[in-house]
Design a protein around this motif. Structure first.
Motif, PDB file in Angstrom:
ATOM      1  N   THR A   5     -13.149  23.745  72.160  1.00 46.70           N
ATOM      2  CA  THR A   5     -12.690  24.841  73.011  1.00 46.70           C
ATOM      3  C   THR A   5     -13.353  24.849  74.362  1.00 46.70           C
ATOM      4  OG1 THR A   5     -14.383  26.296  72.077  1.00 46.70           O
ATOM      5  CG2 THR A   5     -12.254  26.243  70.962  1.00 46.70           C
ATOM      6  N   ASP A 364      -2.938  32.516  66.433  1.00 48.23           N
ATOM      7  CA  ASP A 364      -2.556  31.113  66.540  1.00 48.23           C
ATOM      8  C   ASP A 364      -2.130  30.510  65.197  1.00 48.23           C
ATOM      9  OD1 ASP A 364      -4.968  31.058  65.261  1.00 48.23           O
ATOM     10  OD2 ASP A 364      -5.954  29.678  66.647  1.00 48.23           O
ATOM     11  N   GLY A 366      -4.045  30.572  62.456  1.00 50.96           N
ATOM     12  CA  GLY A 366      -5.229  30.376  61.631  1.00 50.96           C
ATOM     13  C   GLY A 366      -5.652  31.675  60.972  1.00 50.96           C
ATOM     14  N   ARG A 411     -15.013  23.132  60.198  1.00 48.07           N
ATOM     15  CA  ARG A 411     -14.609  22.237  61.290  1.00 48.07           C
ATOM     16  C   ARG A 411     -13.552  21.236  60.817  1.00 48.07           C
ATOM     17  NH1 ARG A 411     -17.877  22.454  65.843  1.00 48.07           N
ATOM     18  NH2 ARG A 411     -19.733  23.744  65.607  1.00 48.07           N
ATOM     19  N   HIS A 413     -11.270  21.942  58.890  1.00 44.39           N
ATOM     20  CA  HIS A 413     -10.037  22.728  58.908  1.00 44.39           C
ATOM     21  C   HIS A 413      -9.641  23.146  60.324  1.00 44.39           C
ATOM     22  CE1 HIS A 413     -10.808  23.159  54.558  1.00 44.39           C
ATOM     23  NE2 HIS A 413      -9.531  23.507  54.453  1.00 44.39           N
ATOM     24  N   GLY A 414     -10.323  22.603  61.334  1.00 42.16           N
ATOM     25  CA  GLY A 414      -9.995  22.973  62.713  1.00 42.16           C
ATOM     26  C   GLY A 414     -10.611  24.278  63.164  1.00 42.16           C
ATOM     27  N   GLY A 415     -11.658  24.725  62.487  1.00 39.27           N
ATOM     28  CA  GLY A 415     -12.307  25.981  62.864  1.00 39.27           C
ATOM     29  C   GLY A 415     -13.802  25.797  63.036  1.00 39.27           C
ATOM     30  N   ARG A 431     -13.923  30.555  60.338  1.00 32.81           N
ATOM     31  CA  ARG A 431     -12.595  30.449  60.962  1.00 32.81           C
ATOM     32  C   ARG A 431     -11.949  29.137  60.536  1.00 32.81           C
ATOM     33  NH1 ARG A 431     -10.442  28.183  65.617  1.00 32.81           N
ATOM     34  NH2 ARG A 431     -12.523  27.429  66.228  1.00 32.81           N
ATOM     35  N   GLY A 433      -8.423  26.768  61.033  1.00 29.17           N
ATOM     36  CA  GLY A 433      -7.287  26.559  61.908  1.00 29.17           C
ATOM     37  C   GLY A 433      -5.969  26.593  61.150  1.00 29.17           C
ATOM     38  N   ALA A 434      -4.883  26.584  61.918  1.00 32.12           N
ATOM     39  CA  ALA A 434      -3.549  26.609  61.315  1.00 32.12           C
ATOM     40  C   ALA A 434      -3.244  25.271  60.674  1.00 32.12           C
ATOM     41  CB  ALA A 434      -2.503  26.947  62.367  1.00 32.12           C
TER      42      ALA A 434
END
Length: 437
Positions: A5, A364, A366, A411, A413-415, A431, A433-434
């Motif tokens: 990000t 988004d 997620g 991470r 999972h994209g978070g 968090r 991710g989608a």
């Protein structure tokens, strides 16, 4: 701010192109200034030579002894920028051109600058040469106004400088385009390296035509292969070690349960603590087995969070406060289980008896999974330090296995994992991710 990000840094090709552009602009400006200075000097020299030539021509005409009046009407002047005077041996003005000063110039032979004393209104650049007159040796003085010379120098200098700047600017643009074209393969290789995963055997770096880039590509591929082999060896060892520990741990738990029933009351406390430690080790081994079995390669599925939590091996005495209805989430169930096992084990080890689990959907696509407990918590300064370590992924020496594994799983999972402030106990925000596609 993490790498995913955070602001994107300029590429090497972009930086080199900008540096070449700045260097070209500097040299174009330097060339313009140099041309300006040289032109000023050359124009001055040319104007002086013009004055000297005019003096020679005018001297030849005056030697013809043609009669001319001493006083000439200023209205007969054809130019207000040039003037001449013929001065006798006694310094008296014999003849002059229209609009020339009525007062004789008194200057030495050669070139001189004459400043107006307020009677004429102009400053002059004067060339003085000897010229015989009827009254004896005299002086012919040919002059040009300083304002005219300055105007000529400015026009010629400005035109030359602008021409030099224009040529320099065109060269600068050409060099910039050439630099971008030459550096484009480097930028493409950098973009490919940014997405390169040495653990994915199906992924290959694009072939490079240039020798130096081909050597870089070969070195990166060789390094990736060695890293992938090392990671594979470590995963295999960890998986085998964890699997080999499961059976002895299960046997230990059964033996300790029997010992608790048969032991005298004074020994049961120690045996119970031993069984709890063995149970925690069993949960850690289960999480490690799950983690290394998946190899951090996600298998997205629709998961019911409540059912997933019900199947986890929770520590005795730890209760979960679950959301009433969450509608299912998209995640890798094995990896998510491993992360939750570690987070719940952390809460239990720090004195928690209840963990509140809440789920929030993100715009988004997620989701944010909040876990807050009633344990002892950590000081605020330590929470800030842990957040910094999570953000930088500098785990060693700053946190335990539980938070590190949970962050790695988030991470994947994209978070990411963050530790928000809590008025009581300890809180964790995971968090995810989608799901792709």
């Amino acid at each position: 701010m993490n790498a995913a990000t955070g602001p994107r840094r300029p590429t090497i090709a972009g930086r080199l192109a900008r540096q070449l552009l700045l260097i070209s602009a500097f040299w174009a400006l330097l060339a313009g200034v140099s041309v300006w200075l040289v032109v000023q000097e050359e124009v001055d020299e040319l104007l002086d030579e013009t004055l000297q030539a005019s003096s020679q021509v005018l001297g030849q005409l005056l030697r013809q002894n043609q009669a001319m009046p001493t006083e000439i009407a200023d209205s007969d002047d054809l130019s207000t920028h040039f003037a001449w005077q013929l001065v006798g041996p006694d310094g008296r003005l014999l003849h002059r051109s229209p609009l020339a000063p009525v007062k004789a110039w008194k200057l030495p032979p050669g070139f001189s600058d004459w400043q107006d004393d307020g009677t004429d209104g102009d400053d002059w650049r004067v060339h003085v040469r000897p010229l015989p007159t009827a009254a004896g040796p005299g002086w012919l003085m040919v002059a040009q106004t300083s304002a005219e010379r300055k105007e000529v120098r400015s026009r010629v200098g400005l035109a030359s400088a602008l021409s030099a700047l224009l040529v320099g600017g065109l060269c600068m643009l050409w060099m910039n385009r050439r630099a971008k074209a030459e550096l484009a393969p480097l930028g493409e290789l950098a973009a490919a390296l940014a997405d390169y995963d040495p653990l994915d055997t199906r992924q290959l770096l694009p072939e490079q035509q240039r020798r130096e880039l081909a050597e870089i590509r070969a070195a990166v591929l060789d390094l990736g292969q060695r890293l992938a082999q090392r990671v594979a060896n470590e995963r295999a060892f960890s998986a085998h070690a964890a699997h080999a520990l499961r059976t002895p741990l299960a046997g230990m738990d059964a033996q300790l349960a029997m010992a608790l029933r048969e032991a005298p009351p004074e020994a049961r406390g120690r045996l119970q603590r031993t069984r709890e430690a063995a149970d925690r080790l069993r949960r850690v081994v289960t999480a490690l087995l799950t983690l290394f079995r998946t190899g951090m390669s996600l298998h997205w599925q629709r998961v019911d969070l409540i059912e997933l939590l019900a199947l986890l091996p929770l520590p005795e005495g730890l209760a979960l406060d679950l959301p009433e209805a969450e509608g299912g989430i998209d995640a890798d169930p094995d990896l998510l289980s491993a992360g939750l096992i570690n987070l719940l084990d952390n809460a239990w080890r720090h004195g928690a008896s209840r963990v509140l689990v809440r789920l929030h959907r993100l715009p988004d696509g997620g989701l944010m999974l909040h876990l807050s407990d009633n344990g002892e918590g950590v000081p605020d300064w330590q929470r800030v330090d842990l957040n910094d370590a999570l953000e930088r992924q500098q785990y060693e020496g700053r946190m335990g296995l539980g938070l590190m594994m949970a962050d790695l799983i988030a991470r994947a999972h994209g978070g990411d994992l963050r530790l928000p402030a809590a008025s009581e106990g300890f809180a964790v925000a995971m968090r995810l991710g989608a799901a792709p596609g």
